[in-house]
Design a protein around this motif. Structure first.
Motif, PDB file in Angstrom:
ATOM      1  N   ARG A 200      28.517  79.217  12.876  1.00  0.00           N
ATOM      2  CA  ARG A 200      28.632  78.716  11.451  1.00  0.00           C
ATOM      3  C   ARG A 200      29.871  79.456  10.950  1.00  0.00           C
ATOM      4  O   ARG A 200      30.383  78.714   9.676  1.00  0.00           O
ATOM      5  N   SER A 201      30.466  80.626  11.275  1.00  0.00           N
ATOM      6  CA  SER A 201      31.393  80.959  10.383  1.00  0.00           C
ATOM      7  C   SER A 201      32.694  81.578  11.455  1.00  0.00           C
ATOM      8  O   SER A 201      32.148  81.957  12.680  1.00  0.00           O
ATOM      9  N   HIS A 202      33.731  81.544  11.259  1.00  0.00           N
ATOM     10  CA  HIS A 202      34.800  82.026  11.827  1.00  0.00           C
ATOM     11  C   HIS A 202      35.846  82.879  11.013  1.00  0.00           C
ATOM     12  O   HIS A 202      35.698  83.157   9.674  1.00  0.00           O
ATOM     13  N   CYS A 203      36.659  83.842  11.616  1.00  0.00           N
ATOM     14  CA  CYS A 203      37.453  84.986  10.954  1.00  0.00           C
ATOM     15  C   CYS A 203      38.802  84.084  10.461  1.00  0.00           C
ATOM     16  O   CYS A 203      39.471  84.509   9.877  1.00  0.00           O
ATOM     17  N   PHE A 204      38.860  82.791  10.790  1.00  0.00           N
ATOM     18  CA  PHE A 204      39.849  81.931  10.028  1.00  0.00           C
ATOM     19  C   PHE A 204      39.509  80.621   9.965  1.00  0.00           C
ATOM     20  O   PHE A 204      38.492  80.127  10.835  1.00  0.00           O
ATOM     21  N   ALA A 303      40.616  74.535 -11.920  1.00  0.00           N
ATOM     22  CA  ALA A 303      41.083  74.553 -10.500  1.00  0.00           C
ATOM     23  C   ALA A 303      39.834  74.586  -9.814  1.00  0.00           C
ATOM     24  O   ALA A 303      38.505  74.633 -10.151  1.00  0.00           O
ATOM     25  N   PHE A 304      39.942  74.176  -8.385  1.00  0.00           N
ATOM     26  CA  PHE A 304      38.880  74.041  -7.596  1.00  0.00           C
ATOM     27  C   PHE A 304      39.176  74.407  -6.298  1.00  0.00           C
ATOM     28  O   PHE A 304      40.449  74.553  -5.785  1.00  0.00           O
ATOM     29  N   GLY A 305      38.226  74.868  -5.272  1.00  0.00           N
ATOM     30  CA  GLY A 305      38.765  75.278  -4.112  1.00  0.00           C
ATOM     31  C   GLY A 305      37.499  74.740  -3.034  1.00  0.00           C
ATOM     32  O   GLY A 305      36.254  74.840  -3.446  1.00  0.00           O
ATOM     33  N   MET A 306      37.750  74.203  -1.776  1.00  0.00           N
ATOM     34  CA  MET A 306      36.851  73.579  -0.834  1.00  0.00           C
ATOM     35  C   MET A 306      37.181  74.053   0.618  1.00  0.00           C
ATOM     36  O   MET A 306      38.371  74.050   0.919  1.00  0.00           O
ATOM     37  N   GLY A 307      36.353  74.274   1.271  1.00  0.00           N
ATOM     38  CA  GLY A 307      36.359  74.447   2.838  1.00  0.00           C
ATOM     39  C   GLY A 307      36.350  73.031   3.397  1.00  0.00           C
ATOM     40  O   GLY A 307      35.664  72.249   3.290  1.00  0.00           O
ATOM     41  N   ILE A 308      37.766  73.062   4.295  1.00  0.00           N
ATOM     42  CA  ILE A 308      37.868  71.718   5.139  1.00  0.00           C
ATOM     43  C   ILE A 308      36.924  71.854   6.296  1.00  0.00           C
ATOM     44  O   ILE A 308      36.516  70.891   6.656  1.00  0.00           O
ATOM     45  N   ASP A 309      36.993  73.095   7.099  1.00  0.00           N
ATOM     46  CA  ASP A 309      36.178  72.947   8.359  1.00  0.00           C
ATOM     47  C   ASP A 309      34.776  72.413   8.150  1.00  0.00           C
ATOM     48  O   ASP A 309      34.114  71.767   8.881  1.00  0.00           O
ATOM     49  N   ARG A 310      34.011  73.130   7.023  1.00  0.00           N
ATOM     50  CA  ARG A 310      32.727  72.630   6.677  1.00  0.00           C
ATOM     51  C   ARG A 310      32.575  71.116   6.654  1.00  0.00           C
ATOM     52  O   ARG A 310      31.680  70.718   7.096  1.00  0.00           O
ATOM     53  N   ILE A 311      33.658  70.667   5.841  1.00  0.00           N
ATOM     54  CA  ILE A 311      33.581  69.163   5.529  1.00  0.00           C
ATOM     55  C   ILE A 311      33.838  68.629   6.967  1.00  0.00           C
ATOM     56  O   ILE A 311      33.072  67.598   7.249  1.00  0.00           O
ATOM     57  N   ALA A 312      34.668  68.996   7.889  1.00  0.00           N
ATOM     58  CA  ALA A 312      34.997  68.297   8.877  1.00  0.00           C
ATOM     59  C   ALA A 312      33.547  68.362   9.607  1.00  0.00           C
ATOM     60  O   ALA A 312      33.284  67.191  10.510  1.00  0.00           O
ATOM     61  N   LEU A 313      32.848  69.429   9.874  1.00  0.00           N
ATOM     62  CA  LEU A 313      31.631  69.543  10.790  1.00  0.00           C
ATOM     63  C   LEU A 313      30.657  68.625  10.069  1.00  0.00           C
ATOM     64  O   LEU A 313      30.117  68.205  10.953  1.00  0.00           O
ATOM     65  N   LEU A 314      30.480  68.564   8.847  1.00  0.00           N
ATOM     66  CA  LEU A 314      29.599  67.674   8.320  1.00  0.00           C
ATOM     67  C   LEU A 314      30.032  66.253   8.305  1.00  0.00           C
ATOM     68  O   LEU A 314      28.956  65.400   8.888  1.00  0.00           O
ATOM     69  N   LEU A 315      31.295  65.858   8.381  1.00  0.00           N
ATOM     70  CA  LEU A 315      31.547  64.198   8.443  1.00  0.00           C
ATOM     71  C   LEU A 315      31.129  63.805   9.976  1.00  0.00           C
ATOM     72  O   LEU A 315      31.009  62.809  10.185  1.00  0.00           O
ATOM     73  N   HIS A 316      31.577  64.713  10.842  1.00  0.00           N
ATOM     74  CA  HIS A 316      31.771  64.463  12.296  1.00  0.00           C
ATOM     75  C   HIS A 316      30.517  64.960  12.953  1.00  0.00           C
ATOM     76  O   HIS A 316      30.461  64.774  14.250  1.00  0.00           O
ATOM     77  N   GLN A 317      29.593  65.578  12.415  1.00  0.00           N
ATOM     78  CA  GLN A 317      28.143  66.304  12.947  1.00  0.00           C
ATOM     79  C   GLN A 317      28.726  66.923  14.169  1.00  0.00           C
ATOM     80  O   GLN A 317      27.956  66.956  15.451  1.00  0.00           O
ATOM     81  N   ILE A 318      29.457  68.114  14.002  1.00  0.00           N
ATOM     82  CA  ILE A 318      30.052  68.992  14.819  1.00  0.00           C
ATOM     83  C   ILE A 318      29.180  70.146  14.860  1.00  0.00           C
ATOM     84  O   ILE A 318      29.230  70.558  13.732  1.00  0.00           O
ATOM     85  N   PRO A 319      28.392  70.509  15.900  1.00  0.00           N
ATOM     86  CA  PRO A 319      27.442  71.587  15.567  1.00  0.00           C
ATOM     87  C   PRO A 319      28.035  73.030  15.742  1.00  0.00           C
ATOM     88  O   PRO A 319      27.399  74.118  15.256  1.00  0.00           O
ATOM     89  N   ASP A 320      29.356  73.154  16.165  1.00  0.00           N
ATOM     90  CA  ASP A 320      29.699  74.640  16.148  1.00  0.00           C
ATOM     91  C   ASP A 320      30.970  74.552  15.756  1.00  0.00           C
ATOM     92  O   ASP A 320      32.031  73.991  16.201  1.00  0.00           O
ATOM     93  N   ILE A 321      31.568  75.584  14.778  1.00  0.00           N
ATOM     94  CA  ILE A 321      32.831  75.709  14.071  1.00  0.00           C
ATOM     95  C   ILE A 321      33.973  76.203  15.129  1.00  0.00           C
ATOM     96  O   ILE A 321      35.047  75.727  15.151  1.00  0.00           O
TER      97      ILE A 321
END
Ligand code: DAH
Length: 339
Positions: A200-204, A303-321
């Motif tokens: 679920r999480s990575h150092c980058f 201002a706003f800020g969002m995580g791209i990886d999370r969106i990529a995981l959600l959109l493509h149903q990727i199980p592991d970051i």
């Protein structure tokens, strides 16, 4: 005998070799020391006198034909080898090209850029190795501010502090320092946090920061912009803003998109609530504007800020970051036809 020679003459005339080996076999069988011609020459002695002349002529004709054929076939083969060397076998089917694919992070980033560029945002970038001012202090996080603990920082150097940026909000500061309002910019990029690596999480990971500064910018503008974004990005226009806290915005909010609960995946993704948290946002704190030499009496911004990886995981149903940084082509090849 004469008939035999005639048959061989015909055979020689029809001979066509496909390989060098066949040419050599032809030479051995006709012109070799124990070859057919040699047999005919040896048999000359037994030929009746009155036929010797005709026989001799025929054998010589066969010899000449065999030699000519041999030379001709040798040359033909050499010529085709030459062309094969330059062009390969022209009759073979072509090799398909290996078509590469964009990385899912790039796909999502490009889509976000595309959406915001349609409403007048440009793209800006900043360094991944930052100083304390741009990553923290200018963003209203002075030294000893408790919120610094929320972001486990990788330090490159202490005193003066040099670090790997923990968010793309640092680019806001750089952009405001170098540009006068009106400002409309988004800043995609990689960020680093000293976190344990898991599915679920990575150092980058990656974020996109958004910043809008002008006269009379209000919270309503923020909400409208976000709604436009979620509609274009996910095809979902129902959003909600939950009050939250960020040192650099006041007021601050967390943005949720109503994803729905139609499929089993919807249930899984939203943990049964139908809502998905996608970003943080707020009105730029007057202190931040001041730190960047923008007069908060004259200008306001969001201002706003969002995580791209999370969106990529959600959109493509990727199980592991971690799949996003392993560079396994079997994984990456699956994004050939993604938007
Ligand atoms: N920098 C925040 C983070 O990394 C995200 C964020 C929240 C950025 C609110 C903003 C904002 O610009 O207004 O978690």
């Amino acid at each position: 005998m004469i008939d035999d020679i005639k048959k061989h003459l015909e055979k020689v005339a029809q001979f066509e070799a496909a390989t060098a080996e066949e040419v050599e076999n032809f030479r051995i069988s006709y012109l070799g020391r124990k070859g057919i011609l040699n047999d005919f020459f040896t048999a000359f002695r037994e030929v009746p006198k009155d036929q010797k002349k005709q026989y001799g002529q025929q054998v010589n004709a066969l010899k000449q034909a065999a030699e000519e054929k041999w030379n001709e076939q040798k040359e033909k083969l050499a010529a085709s080898e030459e062309t094969a060397g330059v062009y390969g076998d022209l009759s073979r089917p072509g090799e398909p090209y290996h078509v590469g694919s964009r990385h899912p992070i790039s796909l999502v980033t490009n889509k976000i850029i595309d959406i915001f560029s349609r409403i007048g945002f440009n793209v800006s970038e900043g360094p991944e190795i930052e100083d304390d001012w741009h990553n923290f202090t200018a963003l209203n996080l002075p030294e000893y501010h408790p919120a610094r603990d929320m972001q486990d920082t990788f330090f490159v150097q202490k005193d003066p502090d040099v670090l790997l940026r923990t968010h793309t909000s640092s680019v806001q500061v750089r952009y405001m320092e170098n540009n006068k309002p009106p400002i409309r910019t988004i800043s995609p990029g990689r960020v680093y946090r000293n976190e344990a690596i898991s599915a679920r999480s990575h150092c980058f990971f990656h974020q996109v920061e958004g910043l809008y500064v002008d006269k009379g910018v209000s919270f309503a503008d923020l909400k409208q912009t976000l709604q436009f974004f979620t509609t274009e990005m996910f095809g979902k226009s129902k959003i909600r803003l939950r009050p939250s806290y960020f040192p650099f915005t006041e007021p601050s909010a967390e943005v949720d998109v109503y994803w729905g609960l139609e499929t089993e995946t919807d249930y899984k993704m939203t943990k049964g609530t139908g809502w998905l948290e996608i970003m943080g946002c707020g009105m730029v704190d007057p202190n931040v504007l001041k730190n960047c030499n923008i007069d908060p009496e004259e200008y306001s911004g969001f201002a706003f800020g969002m995580g791209i990886d999370r969106i990529a995981l959600l959109l493509h149903q990727i199980p592991d970051i971690r799949m996003l940084s392993e560079n396994d082509v079997r994984f990456l090849d699956q994004f050939k036809n993604a938007f």
